[in-house]
Design a protein around this motif. Structure first.
Motif, PDB file in Angstrom:
ATOM      1  N   MET A  87      -5.189   1.800   0.831  1.00 38.56           N
ATOM      2  CA  MET A  87      -4.734   2.886   2.060  1.00 38.56           C
ATOM      3  C   MET A  87      -5.645   2.393   3.264  1.00 38.56           C
ATOM      4  O   MET A  87      -6.136   3.124   4.334  1.00 38.56           O
ATOM      5  CB  MET A  87      -4.365   4.660   1.582  1.00 38.56           C
ATOM      6  CG  MET A  87      -3.566   4.622   0.858  1.00 38.56           C
ATOM      7  SD  MET A  87      -2.249   3.752   1.367  1.00 38.56           S
ATOM      8  CE  MET A  87      -1.232   4.870   3.504  1.00 38.56           C
ATOM      9  N   ARG A 109       1.213  -1.311   0.451  1.00 42.74           N
ATOM     10  CA  ARG A 109      -0.003  -0.108   0.185  1.00 42.74           C
ATOM     11  C   ARG A 109       1.097   0.693  -0.028  1.00 42.74           C
ATOM     12  O   ARG A 109       0.056   2.615  -0.388  1.00 42.74           O
ATOM     13  CB  ARG A 109      -0.806   0.299   1.314  1.00 42.74           C
ATOM     14  CG  ARG A 109      -1.125   0.070   2.940  1.00 42.74           C
ATOM     15  CD  ARG A 109      -1.721   0.197   3.564  1.00 42.74           C
ATOM     16  NE  ARG A 109      -1.363   0.767   5.023  1.00 42.74           N
ATOM     17  CZ  ARG A 109      -1.736   1.463   5.652  1.00 42.74           C
ATOM     18  NH1 ARG A 109      -3.431   1.588   5.607  1.00 42.74           N
ATOM     19  NH2 ARG A 109      -1.994   1.954   6.784  1.00 42.74           N
ATOM     20  N   GLY A 129      -0.506   3.363  -2.947  1.00 40.97           N
ATOM     21  CA  GLY A 129      -1.664   3.857  -1.928  1.00 40.97           C
ATOM     22  C   GLY A 129      -1.622   5.399  -3.159  1.00 40.97           C
ATOM     23  O   GLY A 129      -2.721   5.533  -3.270  1.00 40.97           O
TER      24      GLY A 129
END
Length: 365
Positions: free
Chosen positions: A264, A253, A257
């Motif tokens: 997230m 992530r 992200g």
């Protein structure tokens, strides 16, 4: 050339088994120094020969071949002559066949007390299924291979290789090595009853036991992990995501992200959270990986030390630099065939075995 340090040097194995489990087991032992005498029926020989030269070669390089009709007195007498100085015999008939042939363990042990007989059958020498016919898929089905939920979008599909046969051959080779060494120390052999079904269960039972608690709700099983799965990419290829430890999810992530904000989500930040929202996590990743090609994903993700891998096709497998560096494959230019080396690296070395593939009955007499 046999490795001169191998404890199987001088071990002689008589092998009337056919197709995969028995021949693969004896092939492993041959790579470790054993002398394997392949006993084939007259006529067409081992049915594996009918599957093509390359198929037969993979399981029978470096062995000697004799053609014997074990139903006839002459063939049986020659077989018993082979047993007199042998360490083991490996057979793959249905239970009761060797006894009907007059070649059961008691008979062979009377001739050679230190003989080890290894009988590989679908369901073993005893039990209510022992006389049933079967092949790899049957043993996997009854051994619980498909009883373990592992994917959010679960589907039943046949394995790409004969998993049950290889499970049995590996266990048989290990048991044979132990039993032969024991017989050389004690002077007395024994009968090994190898059930392909048992060998499958040895692998499936621990996870299947856990699955019993999730029969009504398979999705809740801890064996179903939404991020540990195979995902399709934009070009129709597939990527294997081996994310298991939470640290890898956190890395994923952080790496993606910005482009995929849904990663997230705080609900997914821990394994218990992802387990609680399995369908959402799996669907998120499926959409994400469909957005780019396999090559694009590999270029992006390999910089982050993540356990992601491409599903290789057959050509890619043999060109893979790690496969080449490990030296697992021996290629033969003269006929375009190959052989797989023993998959354990010995620090003392393990010389390559005989490349030759025996002709049917080549070593008669």
């Amino acid at each position: 050339m046999k490795p001169d340090w191998s404890c199987l040097n001088g071990v002689k194995i008589v092998d009337p088994s056919q197709l995969l489990p028995g021949p693969h087991a004896t092939s492993l032992l041959m790579q470790l120094g054993a002398d394997v005498v392949k006993v084939e029926p007259p006529g067409t020989g081992d049915p594996a020969r009918q599957l093509g030269d390359k198929v037969f070669a993979q399981l029978n390089r470096g062995k000697r071949s004799v053609a014997l009709d074990l139903k006839q007195a002459a063939g049986k007498a020659t077989f018993l002559d082979l047993i007199r100085d042998a360490d083991a015999v490996v057979e793959g008939f249905r239970p009761g066949v060797m006894q009907r042939l007059g070649l059961d363990y008691a008979t062979l042990a009377g001739l050679n007390p230190r003989i080890v007989m290894c009988s590989i059958s679908g369901f073993g020498q005893t039990g209510p299924y022992s006389a049933l016919p079967g092949h790899d898929l049957n043993y996997l089905a009854l051994g619980g291979f498909w009883s373990i939920p592992v994917q959010v979008n679960e589907r039943v599909a046949r394995p790409r290789i004969r998993v049950a046969d290889y499970a049995a051959s590996s266990h048989a080779a290990l048991a044979l090595a132990v039993a032969v060494l024991s017989a050389r120390l004690s002077g007395r052999g024994q009968h090994l009853d190898v059930s392909i079904h048992d060998c499958v269960m040895a692998w499936t039972a621990p996870a299947a036991w856990t699955s019993c608690d999730y029969m009504d709700e398979p999705m809740a099983s801890p064996t179903v992990m939404p991020e540990n799965d195979i995902f399709e990419t934009r070009d129709g290829r597939h990527l294997a995501s081996g994310i298991l430890e939470n640290k890898f999810w956190l890395t994923l992530r952080e790496a993606l992200g910005a482009d995929y904000p849904a990663l997230m989500d705080d609900r997914f930040a821990s394994r218990p959270g992802r387990q609680q929202f399995k369908r959402e996590v799996n669907a998120l990743l499926a959409r994400m990986f469909l957005a780019r090609t396999l090559a694009e994903w590999l270029d992006t993700l390999r910089a982050f030390d993540l356990p992601v891998s491409p599903l290789l096709d057959a050509h890619e497998l043999f060109l893979d630099p790690h496969v080449r560096a490990r030296g697992m494959i021996r290629e033969f230019a003269h006929d375009g065939s190959m052989a797989v080396r023993f998959p354990v690296k010995f620090s003392a070395g393990l010389p390559d075995t005989d490349d030759s593939v025996p002709l049917h009955g080549q070593h008669d007499g």
